[in-house]
Enzyme design. Structure first.
Site, PDB file in Angstrom:
ATOM      1  N   GLU A  53      -2.808  16.523  15.222  1.00 30.13           N
ATOM      2  CA  GLU A  53      -1.892  15.398  15.379  1.00 30.13           C
ATOM      3  C   GLU A  53      -0.674  15.675  14.500  1.00 30.13           C
ATOM      4  OE1 GLU A  53      -1.826  10.611  14.472  1.00 30.13           O
ATOM      5  OE2 GLU A  53      -3.763  11.572  14.835  1.00 30.13           O
ATOM      6  N   ASP A  64       1.070   2.975   8.704  1.00 26.60           N
ATOM      7  CA  ASP A  64       0.685   4.008   7.747  1.00 26.60           C
ATOM      8  C   ASP A  64       0.656   3.487   6.325  1.00 26.60           C
ATOM      9  OD1 ASP A  64       0.417   6.141   9.613  1.00 26.60           O
ATOM     10  OD2 ASP A  64       2.588   6.160   9.808  1.00 26.60           O
ATOM     11  N   TYR A 179      -7.705   6.231  20.660  1.00 24.12           N
ATOM     12  CA  TYR A 179      -7.700   6.308  19.201  1.00 24.12           C
ATOM     13  C   TYR A 179      -8.242   4.978  18.679  1.00 24.12           C
ATOM     14  CZ  TYR A 179      -5.835   7.485  14.542  1.00 24.12           C
ATOM     15  OH  TYR A 179      -5.700   7.771  13.213  1.00 24.12           O
TER      16      TYR A 179
END
Length: 275
Positions: A53, A64, A179
């Site tokens: 990734e 994040d 995901y």
């Protein structure tokens, strides 16, 4: 393989046939140095990564945690752009790296680059899929259509807080893999995986036959061993970047390779217990 075919489905088919759990490392392109990925990606593959990734840095990476935010900041200071990320992927392919590449990037830089131009470039340089964490499925029609026409996988994220409606919307559009975010919050290494993880993943399995990749918080072989019975792959980002940041410049590739090999020990332990 045709340039118009994604490597992702084939990679997961091989993993399933072998009963193996895949490990997908995350790297921010341009971190710690502008060209670090050219050395780190081959090292991760040597360590046993089944796919990579590749993070496109962005100034406001909402999903994040601190580690990846810092990596994005450094990469932007190093002058990394969407165009440079595409060039990096091309150089890695030219160097013989053949595992799937998945770009992880936020929508605004892709929109500024031009969605059609971006997807066309992904085909040209050999990027197989794209994750856009701030693009809801119901707003993804244009990028989804472009990816499908080009044989690229638009990969969606689902979380424990995802409603049944959201899961069904994602399942109707997804390709490559889903995901699965292991917890509510942002990326970052954790001591243990959530107790309610199996129930969440059962909800996801109920709506799709696609492979599942588990991310957020994976940092140790025991996490990998726990995930092996639940998903097809794990994504490892913050824990890897922390180790790269702590390593001496000349040792970064060796540290990255050893870390992935260490994580794979969790897969070996699980296989041994079941044999």
């Amino acid at each position: 393989m045709s340039r118009n075919e994604s490597r992702i489905a084939e990679t997961f088919a091989v993993l399933r046939a072998r009963g193996e759990l895949g490990i997908i490392p995350y790297l921010t392109i341009g971190y710690p140095e502008r060209e670090s990925a050219l050395e780190l990606v081959p090292a991760l593959v040597r360590g046993g990564a089944c796919a990579i990734e590749l993070g496109i840095p962005f100034s406001d990476p909402l999903a994040d945690g601190v580690t990846i935010q810092r990596a994005s900041h450094v990469a932007l200071q190093n002058g990394v752009t969407v165009r440079y990320c595409l060039e990096t992927a091309a150089r890695l392919r030219e160097a013989g790296v053949d595992v799937p590449f998945v770009f992880m990037g936020y929508f605004n830089p892709l929109l500024q680059y031009g969605l059609e131009q971006f997807v066309r470039a992904c085909v040209e340089v050999g990027v197989d899929g794209v994750i856009v964490p701030d693009l809801p499925p119901i707003e993804s029609d244009e990028l989804h259509a472009l990816c499908r026409a080009a044989g690229r996988d638009l990969i969606f994220m689902v979380a424990p807080t995802s409603t049944e409606r959201h899961l069904r919307e994602v399942a109707a559009r997804a390709s490559g893999f889903l995901y699965c975010v292991s917890l509510t919050g942002v990326t970052g290494a954790r001591d243990r995986l959530p107790d309610d993880l199996p129930a969440f993943l059962q909800r996801v399995r109920a709506v799709t036959d696609l492979p599942l990749a588990l991310g957020f918080g994976i940092s140790r072989p025991d996490h990998v061993a726990q995930a092996h019975a639940l998903v097809d792959a794990v994504v490892v980002g913050s824990a890897l970047l922390d180790r790269i940041a702590a390593a001496e410049p000349g040792e970064r590739a060796a540290v990255a390779e050893a870390f992935i090999a260490w994580l794979r020990a969790g897969t070996a332990a699980t296989v041994g217990e079941g044999s």
